[in-house]
Design a protein around this motif. Structure first.
Motif, PDB file in Angstrom:
ATOM      1  N   ILE A 435       0.846  -1.179   0.000  1.00 62.60           N
ATOM      2  CA  ILE A 435       0.000   0.000   0.000  1.00 62.60           C
ATOM      3  C   ILE A 435       0.888   1.238   0.000  1.00 62.60           C
ATOM      4  O   ILE A 435       1.871   1.310   0.749  1.00 62.60           O
ATOM      5  N   TYR A 436       0.544   2.221  -0.829  1.00 63.23           N
ATOM      6  CA  TYR A 436       1.344   3.434  -0.942  1.00 63.23           C
ATOM      7  C   TYR A 436       0.457   4.668  -0.800  1.00 63.23           C
ATOM      8  O   TYR A 436      -0.665   4.706  -1.304  1.00 63.23           O
ATOM      9  N   GLN A 437       1.002   5.686  -0.141  1.00 65.53           N
ATOM     10  CA  GLN A 437       0.316   6.967  -0.028  1.00 65.53           C
ATOM     11  C   GLN A 437       0.442   7.706  -1.351  1.00 65.53           C
ATOM     12  O   GLN A 437       1.545   7.868  -1.891  1.00 65.53           O
ATOM     13  N   ASN A 438      -0.682   8.125  -1.908  1.00 66.75           N
ATOM     14  CA  ASN A 438      -0.696   8.931  -3.118  1.00 66.75           C
ATOM     15  C   ASN A 438      -1.577  10.144  -2.880  1.00 66.75           C
ATOM     16  O   ASN A 438      -2.805  10.031  -2.796  1.00 66.75           O
ATOM     17  N   HIS A 439      -0.915  11.295  -2.702  1.00 67.81           N
ATOM     18  CA  HIS A 439      -1.630  12.515  -2.350  1.00 67.81           C
ATOM     19  C   HIS A 439      -2.391  12.261  -1.047  1.00 67.81           C
ATOM     20  O   HIS A 439      -1.775  11.857  -0.069  1.00 67.81           O
ATOM     21  N   SER A 440      -3.692  12.444  -1.016  1.00 64.34           N
ATOM     22  CA  SER A 440      -4.420  12.238   0.248  1.00 64.34           C
ATOM     23  C   SER A 440      -5.051  10.853   0.333  1.00 64.34           C
ATOM     24  O   SER A 440      -5.783  10.573   1.288  1.00 64.34           O
ATOM     25  N   MET A 441      -4.777   9.977  -0.631  1.00 66.34           N
ATOM     26  CA  MET A 441      -5.371   8.640  -0.665  1.00 66.34           C
ATOM     27  C   MET A 441      -4.278   7.577  -0.562  1.00 66.34           C
ATOM     28  O   MET A 441      -3.097   7.850  -0.832  1.00 66.34           O
ATOM     29  N   LYS A 442      -4.690   6.376  -0.181  1.00 62.89           N
ATOM     30  CA  LYS A 442      -3.786   5.237  -0.171  1.00 62.89           C
ATOM     31  C   LYS A 442      -4.230   4.266  -1.257  1.00 62.89           C
ATOM     32  O   LYS A 442      -5.423   3.979  -1.392  1.00 62.89           O
ATOM     33  N   LEU A 443      -3.254   3.779  -2.026  1.00 61.71           N
ATOM     34  CA  LEU A 443      -3.546   2.887  -3.143  1.00 61.71           C
ATOM     35  C   LEU A 443      -2.737   1.604  -3.032  1.00 61.71           C
ATOM     36  O   LEU A 443      -1.549   1.641  -2.698  1.00 61.71           O
ATOM     37  N   PRO A 444      -3.358   0.451  -3.345  1.00 61.79           N
ATOM     38  CA  PRO A 444      -2.599  -0.800  -3.415  1.00 61.79           C
ATOM     39  C   PRO A 444      -1.925  -0.925  -4.772  1.00 61.79           C
ATOM     40  O   PRO A 444      -2.549  -0.649  -5.802  1.00 61.79           O
ATOM     41  N   ALA A 445      -0.676  -1.323  -4.787  1.00 62.88           N
ATOM     42  CA  ALA A 445       0.022  -1.545  -6.056  1.00 62.88           C
ATOM     43  C   ALA A 445      -0.385  -2.918  -6.579  1.00 62.88           C
ATOM     44  O   ALA A 445       0.387  -3.869  -6.586  1.00 62.88           O
ATOM     45  N   ASP A 446      -1.607  -3.005  -7.066  1.00 64.30           N
ATOM     46  CA  ASP A 446      -2.211  -4.275  -7.458  1.00 64.30           C
ATOM     47  C   ASP A 446      -2.191  -4.399  -8.978  1.00 64.30           C
ATOM     48  O   ASP A 446      -2.955  -3.726  -9.676  1.00 64.30           O
ATOM     49  N   PRO A 447      -1.331  -5.261  -9.524  1.00 63.72           N
ATOM     50  CA  PRO A 447      -1.228  -5.369 -10.989  1.00 63.72           C
ATOM     51  C   PRO A 447      -2.445  -6.002 -11.635  1.00 63.72           C
ATOM     52  O   PRO A 447      -2.562  -5.993 -12.854  1.00 63.72           O
ATOM     53  N   ARG A 448      -3.358  -6.573 -10.842  1.00 66.51           N
ATOM     54  CA  ARG A 448      -4.594  -7.068 -11.423  1.00 66.51           C
ATOM     55  C   ARG A 448      -5.488  -5.919 -11.871  1.00 66.51           C
ATOM     56  O   ARG A 448      -6.322  -6.083 -12.763  1.00 66.51           O
ATOM     57  N   VAL A 449      -5.321  -4.760 -11.237  1.00 67.52           N
ATOM     58  CA  VAL A 449      -6.189  -3.613 -11.476  1.00 67.52           C
ATOM     59  C   VAL A 449      -5.470  -2.526 -12.257  1.00 67.52           C
ATOM     60  O   VAL A 449      -6.003  -1.978 -13.223  1.00 67.52           O
ATOM     61  N   PHE A 450      -4.247  -2.200 -11.851  1.00 66.56           N
ATOM     62  CA  PHE A 450      -3.520  -1.076 -12.434  1.00 66.56           C
ATOM     63  C   PHE A 450      -2.548  -1.553 -13.498  1.00 66.56           C
ATOM     64  O   PHE A 450      -1.983  -2.651 -13.406  1.00 66.56           O
ATOM     65  N   THR A 451      -2.334  -0.728 -14.504  1.00 70.16           N
ATOM     66  CA  THR A 451      -1.463  -1.092 -15.616  1.00 70.16           C
ATOM     67  C   THR A 451       0.005  -1.058 -15.211  1.00 70.16           C
ATOM     68  O   THR A 451       0.380  -0.499 -14.182  1.00 70.16           O
ATOM     69  N   ASP A 452       0.833  -1.640 -16.083  1.00 72.43           N
ATOM     70  CA  ASP A 452       2.275  -1.659 -15.828  1.00 72.43           C
ATOM     71  C   ASP A 452       2.836  -0.250 -15.735  1.00 72.43           C
ATOM     72  O   ASP A 452       3.785   0.002 -14.990  1.00 72.43           O
ATOM     73  N   SER A 453       2.277   0.684 -16.511  1.00 70.61           N
ATOM     74  CA  SER A 453       2.782   2.053 -16.463  1.00 70.61           C
ATOM     75  C   SER A 453       2.325   2.778 -15.206  1.00 70.61           C
ATOM     76  O   SER A 453       2.981   3.720 -14.749  1.00 70.61           O
ATOM     77  N   ALA A 454       1.187   2.358 -14.635  1.00 67.97           N
ATOM     78  CA  ALA A 454       0.666   3.040 -13.444  1.00 67.97           C
ATOM     79  C   ALA A 454       1.331   2.561 -12.157  1.00 67.97           C
ATOM     80  O   ALA A 454       1.443   3.328 -11.189  1.00 67.97           O
ATOM     81  N   LEU A 455       1.774   1.303 -12.108  1.00 68.42           N
ATOM     82  CA  LEU A 455       2.312   0.747 -10.865  1.00 68.42           C
ATOM     83  C   LEU A 455       3.519   1.525 -10.335  1.00 68.42           C
ATOM     84  O   LEU A 455       3.583   1.830  -9.139  1.00 68.42           O
ATOM     85  N   PRO A 456       4.510   1.878 -11.176  1.00 63.87           N
ATOM     86  CA  PRO A 456       5.631   2.671 -10.645  1.00 63.87           C
ATOM     87  C   PRO A 456       5.181   4.030 -10.113  1.00 63.87           C
ATOM     88  O   PRO A 456       5.768   4.549  -9.162  1.00 63.87           O
ATOM     89  N   LEU A 457       4.156   4.599 -10.727  1.00 65.19           N
ATOM     90  CA  LEU A 457       3.649   5.889 -10.248  1.00 65.19           C
ATOM     91  C   LEU A 457       2.995   5.733  -8.877  1.00 65.19           C
ATOM     92  O   LEU A 457       3.157   6.590  -8.007  1.00 65.19           O
ATOM     93  N   ILE A 458       2.261   4.653  -8.694  1.00 63.84           N
ATOM     94  CA  ILE A 458       1.672   4.389  -7.378  1.00 63.84           C
ATOM     95  C   ILE A 458       2.777   4.222  -6.337  1.00 63.84           C
ATOM     96  O   ILE A 458       2.716   4.787  -5.233  1.00 63.84           O
TER      97      ILE A 458
END
Length: 638
Positions: A435-458
């Protein structure tokens, strides 16, 4: 050191249906099932096995379906009948079994390759690939066979293809099962996980020019300064030409060379916990006593992404398995091997060591993929590599680098980067993610949901940074916001956190993304309440009517459109029907922008005709914002 034992006799001259170089025992028992006749000649797999009796039938059946004409398998020190099964398969004319008598000081795998270098079946093959018993070739190209794959390879004038591993984990399976390996384990590491980028190479073999290797053959030095390197053209797993350096060294793909579009090598190194326990107690092909520990399990038990490509082979493979088991000898040996494995497992389950192993592996499975360290860690020593390189390698490497730098970069149209996986997202299988803090939200680095390009950003806290920074600034004060296509709820959740004057109505049709929306909001302590509302309405079978119903119900001041079903044709019908008063702000972004950006000028023209003007200063690849002009004042002379 060249092995002196284990070399097989040349055998009799080839007859119809008989492989070149086959031994005297090949095909001595008449059997209805025959070896594959490839249009590309003799296409041979070389492998090594020890106590793989429970898996031999599936491995052989699968690679017959895939289209190998010949399977050459070396065995050493088997105690479960693996060697007897392969001997029988040779008698049936479907495999070539060879003994791996290991010389002093040589490990089993290199020993087998020394023998294979001299093996007549291998030497007279047109194409050769070396891979292990826990590796299964998976072909996406064409009809899923080597016939089509090699035809495409040869059509490009290529004489090899470098196939990258795809690491498949246990999928949470603990108990032993007789079900096929390729059906039990359908969860794998993301394609972007470079620790899983080892390769194996399918290539045209000449014993005079190449020395067989585990991952790729080694070009013999005497050919380096000739024109032979220019004749070598290998493709990657997506059908693109490999770089020049790989003709000489390397055993892994790199970012520039990795590819999975055509073919991959599924690596089932761990299987279930029970299978792993049996294997740990029996050693391994290279006699690494400490290999099968919890660190190795963490490395290989990757279950982030579902990949069920292998299921395309199920029916044909099962048919071949059924035919193989019609042979009474093979049937008896197969079931005896399974019974032995199950008997060994029953004994292991009575030991404290088994239960400790199960507990250790459960902890190892929980290690996030971003914390995995390949063992042993070894930094790339550029000076050492340079010292080992021949002069011709250095010259060719320098020229290839210069050529890459000299090629002018054609202008490329900027396109929006997608944040979410397309197609069906399956969250039914639990996955361990960080789980990573992104701005005011927390996001899971879940490759089932997020693309390969989005995961490093998360992982760096920069997910959808442009939207997250700008949108809270431009939404009008006390606005009522309707977001159609909220995905994981990141944007609305973040805006609601820092703009308490706003009211948000979130809508998402995709069940998996709606589920993830709940997860993200729970992780971020973003409660649903009367100003942060998750709507039950869907776009339904008529997305235009569904969207209009939602707009009429909410009467938003700001309309955020991200659902990709709202394509330009649909928006041409929807926008002119907006109720009065119409939203004063309209934003197009996310999946809608990603999929339909090329046709958005049509939508922008329509919005202009409806009285909206572009505004708010977003990068056009992130969002398109529009403000409704106030009606003209008839008393205003301007």
């Amino acid at each position: 050191m060249k092995a002196k034992q284990g070399k097989q006799p040349e055998g009799i001259a080839p007859l119809d249906g008989r492989p070149k170089g086959a031994g005297a025992h090949w095909g001595t028992v008449d059997f209805p099932l025959k070896r594959h006749h490839s249009p590309h000649g003799q296409v041979t797999a070389v492998s090594m096995m020890k106590d793989e009796g429970a898996y031999v039938i599936e491995w052989v059946a699968h690679h017959l379906v895939v289209g190998f004409s010949d399977l050459v398998v070396y065995t050493n020190d088997c105690s479960d009948g693996t060697d007897d099964m392969l001997v029988r398969l040779e008698e049936l004319g479907l495999c070539h079994h060879r003994r791996n008598d290991i010389p002093e000081g040589i490990r089993p795998q290199p020993s087998a390759l020394n023998y294979a270098q001299e093996e007549p079946v291998v030497q007279q093959s047109d194409w050769v690939m070396v891979f292990d018993a826990d590796e299964f070739l998976s072909i996406r190209y064409g009809d899923g066979t080597l016939d089509d794959l090699l035809a495409a390879t040869k059509a490009q004038g290529a004489n090899g293809i470098v196939v990258t591993w795809r690491i498949f984990g246990s999928g949470g399976v603990v108990d032993w099962s007789r079900a096929p390996v390729t059906e039990q384990y359908l969860w794998a590491a993301p394609q972007t996980w470079n620790k899983g980028w080892g390769v194996k190479t399918l290539f045209t073999f000449s014993a005079d020019k190449w020395k067989l290797g585990i991952h790729r053959p080694k070009m013999k030095t005497k050919w380096h300064e000739t024109d032979f390197p220019d004749q070598v053209k290998w493709l990657n797993g997506s059908g693109r030409e490999m770089e020049d350096y790989f003709k000489f060294r390397g055993w892994r793909s790199i970012t520039r060379t990795v590819g999975y579009d055509w073919v991959q090598l599924n690596h089932y190194a761990v299987k279930s916990v029970d299978s792993y326990a049996i294997r740990k107690m029996r050693g391994n092909v290279n006699n690494k006593a400490d290999k099968y520990n919890s660190d190795y399990w963490s490395l290989q038990d990757r279950n982030e992404v579902r990949d069920d490509t292998m299921l395309r082979y199920t029916n044909l493979r099962n048919d071949i398995i059924a035919q193989l088991l019609q042979d009474p000898v093979l049937n008896r040996l197969h079931h005896a091997a399974i019974a032995r494995a199950e008997g060994r497992l029953a004994g292991l389950r009575q030991t404290e060591a088994y239960h400790e192993l199960v507990a250790d592996l459960a902890k190892a499975s929980a290690v996030p993929i971003t914390q995995i360290v390949a063992k042993p860690p070894q930094a790339r020593d550029k000076e050492k590599i340079a010292a080992l390189m021949s002069d011709v390698e250095k010259r060719r490497g320098a020229k290839a680098k210069a050529d890459r730098q000299a090629i002018p970069k054609d202008p490329v149209e900027a396109v929006p980067m997608g944040s979410y996986q397309s197609g069906v997202v399956n969250l039914s299988q639990d996955a361990t993610v960080e789980i990573y803090q992104n701005h005011s939200m927390k996001l899971p680095a879940d490759p089932r949901v997020f693309t390969d390009s989005a995961l490093p950003l998360i992982q760096s806290g920069k997910f959808e940074r442009g939207l997250a920074r700008r949108m809270p600034q431009v939404l009008t004060e006390h606005a009522k916001v309707l977001e159609i296509g909220s995905a994981a709820g990141f944007l609305s959740g973040h805006c609601a956190n820092i703009r308490p004057d706003l009211t948000f109505n979130l809508q998402e049709d995709n069940p998996a993304l709606r589920q993830m929306l709940g997860v993200v909001c729970a992780l971020s302590n973003r409660a649903f309440n009367d100003r942060f509302i998750l709507m039950d309405q869907t776009l339904g079978h008529d997305p235009a009517a569904g969207a209009l119903a939602m707009i009429a119900s909410v009467q938003p001041d700001a309309l955020l459109l991200s659902d990709p079903r709202l394509d330009p044709d649909l928006l041409q019908k929807l926008l002119p029907m907006l109720p009065v008063p119409a939203p004063t702000q309209v934003f197009l972004y996310g999946r809608l922008l990603e999929q339909h950006h090329q046709r958005l000028p049509e939508v922008e023209a329509l919005l202009g005709a409806l009285g909206y003007v572009p505004d708010y200063g977003f990068d056009a690849n992130i969002a398109r914002g529009f403000r409704l002009k106030p009606p003209a004042d008839p008393d205003d002379p301007s």
